[in-house]
Motif scaffolding. Sequence first.
Motif, short mmCIF file in Angstrom:
data_model
loop_
_atom_site.label_atom_id
_atom_site.label_comp_id
_atom_site.label_asym_id
_atom_site.label_seq_id
_atom_site.Cartn_x
_atom_site.Cartn_y
_atom_site.Cartn_z
N MET A 9 -8.05 137.50 44.65
CA MET A 9 -6.97 138.48 44.81
C MET A 9 -7.07 139.12 46.18
SD MET A 9 -4.33 139.42 43.12
CE MET A 9 -3.69 140.40 41.76
N GLY A 10 -7.18 138.26 47.20
CA GLY A 10 -7.07 138.75 48.57
C GLY A 10 -5.59 138.93 48.91
N GLU A 11 -5.27 138.83 50.19
CA GLU A 11 -3.89 139.09 50.59
C GLU A 11 -2.93 138.06 49.99
OE1 GLU A 11 -1.19 139.98 54.54
OE2 GLU A 11 -3.33 139.56 54.76
N THR A 12 -3.31 136.77 50.03
CA THR A 12 -2.42 135.75 49.48
C THR A 12 -2.31 135.88 47.97
OG1 THR A 12 -2.92 134.20 51.29
CG2 THR A 12 -2.05 133.27 49.23
N GLY A 13 -3.43 136.07 47.30
CA GLY A 13 -3.39 136.25 45.85
C GLY A 13 -2.52 137.42 45.44
N TYR A 14 -2.59 138.48 46.22
CA TYR A 14 -1.77 139.66 45.91
C TYR A 14 -0.29 139.37 46.12
CZ TYR A 14 -0.88 144.62 45.20
OH TYR A 14 -0.44 145.82 44.69
N LYS A 15 0.02 138.62 47.17
CA LYS A 15 1.42 138.24 47.41
C LYS A 15 1.95 137.37 46.26
CE LYS A 15 2.08 139.86 51.71
NZ LYS A 15 3.17 140.77 52.10
N ILE A 16 1.10 136.50 45.73
CA ILE A 16 1.49 135.68 44.58
C ILE A 16 1.79 136.57 43.38
CG2 ILE A 16 0.67 133.97 42.92
CD1 ILE A 16 -0.97 132.77 45.29
N ALA A 17 0.94 137.58 43.17
CA ALA A 17 1.16 138.52 42.07
C ALA A 17 2.49 139.25 42.23
CB ALA A 17 0.01 139.52 41.99
N ALA A 21 4.01 132.74 53.39
CA ALA A 21 4.40 131.34 53.26
C ALA A 21 3.53 130.63 52.21
CB ALA A 21 4.29 130.63 54.60
N THR A 22 2.24 130.97 52.19
CA THR A 22 1.35 130.33 51.22
C THR A 22 1.68 130.77 49.81
OG1 THR A 22 -0.39 130.33 52.92
CG2 THR A 22 -1.07 129.91 50.65
N ALA A 23 2.00 132.04 49.63
CA ALA A 23 2.41 132.52 48.30
C ALA A 23 3.71 131.88 47.86
CB ALA A 23 2.54 134.05 48.32
N ASP A 24 4.61 131.64 48.80
CA ASP A 24 5.87 130.97 48.47
C ASP A 24 5.62 129.56 47.94
OD1 ASP A 24 7.28 133.19 49.31
OD2 ASP A 24 7.94 132.31 51.21
N ILE A 25 4.77 128.80 48.64
CA ILE A 25 4.51 127.43 48.19
C ILE A 25 3.77 127.44 46.86
CG2 ILE A 25 2.26 126.95 49.27
CD1 ILE A 25 5.23 124.57 49.42
#
Length: 327
Positions: free
Chosen positions: A158-166, A108-112
């Motif tokens: 580049m933790g879990e959220t950063g990786y999802k953004i990538a 959800a955080t990567a989506d926003i």
Amino acid sequence: MEDEKPWALVSEVGGEYGYLEELVDMLKQHFQIMCHKDFLQNPVLHGPKIQIFFIWKYFPVAEPSLLRLLPSLKVIASGGVGIDHLDVPFINSLGVKVANTPCVVSNATADIAMGLLLASARKILEGHHIAVDPKTTNLPQSLIGIEVTGSTLGIIGMGETGYKIAQRSRGFEMKILYHNRTRRTTEDEQAVTATYCESLDDLLKRSDFVMIAVTLTPATTGLIGHRELSLMKPTATLVNISRGQVVDQDALVEALLAGTIRAAALDVTHPEPLPRDHPLLGMPNVLITPHIGVHTYNTMSRIVEKMTENALAAVKGLPVPNEVKLK
């Protein structure tokens, strides 16, 4: 059976800092719930029976004065990943465990994060206002945005959220740079075609969009200030979905006014909300959302599920799945 359920302290049901009714129903399946305001009516009576302290949207605040009223407390179960609002060493010194809810908020955080990036780059909010304005009779051709496809995205953290953004940015054929305390594996990098920047400065100089996805720690507080903003391209956009304190907001205002950077898109500020006269609120090149990164029904439900798992484990004397253990 109801009397056998352990007692849990919560902020409130509904209201500004409270739980949705559906989420409270989930908690009530396992716990007897006491709202903070009701607890304060008679803390001497209620304090000894509270075993679980649930934190939602940072409330109730885990102040020492409150924690000392809870002699039977076993765990503070906080919703979300960040623990900057908790004095973990002090809480542990009381014999109380601390748990958070990683791994359920990253999607959800990567989506926003991508939503903010796109909305800022393509001037979506400005376009909406023009399209619905009753005074609009002709659609202007001057609402020119920035191309996202093929641009360079620099991810700080580049933790879990950063990786999802990538992962999401690959769909836009973006060139991905990242800076992290620890370099990801070659396999991870290749999966999202990301290039590691050992130097934060290097990432800032090369990126069209700088995305902040770090956790708030003493090392990351004020990470982006005057010097860092001066290294960014004048056409670059800063996107922050981490914590407001990571960015020096005074420096950000100056950079935006001076044209040092093009724009900023923020899901977090400090404080939240900003004072109504804060200069960021009136800037046309700033997009702000009210810390809604995890605000989807699915994600909030999963957060409460994780909070429940952590709390039940602590009460039963079992290993707490997401216990926070400081290194």
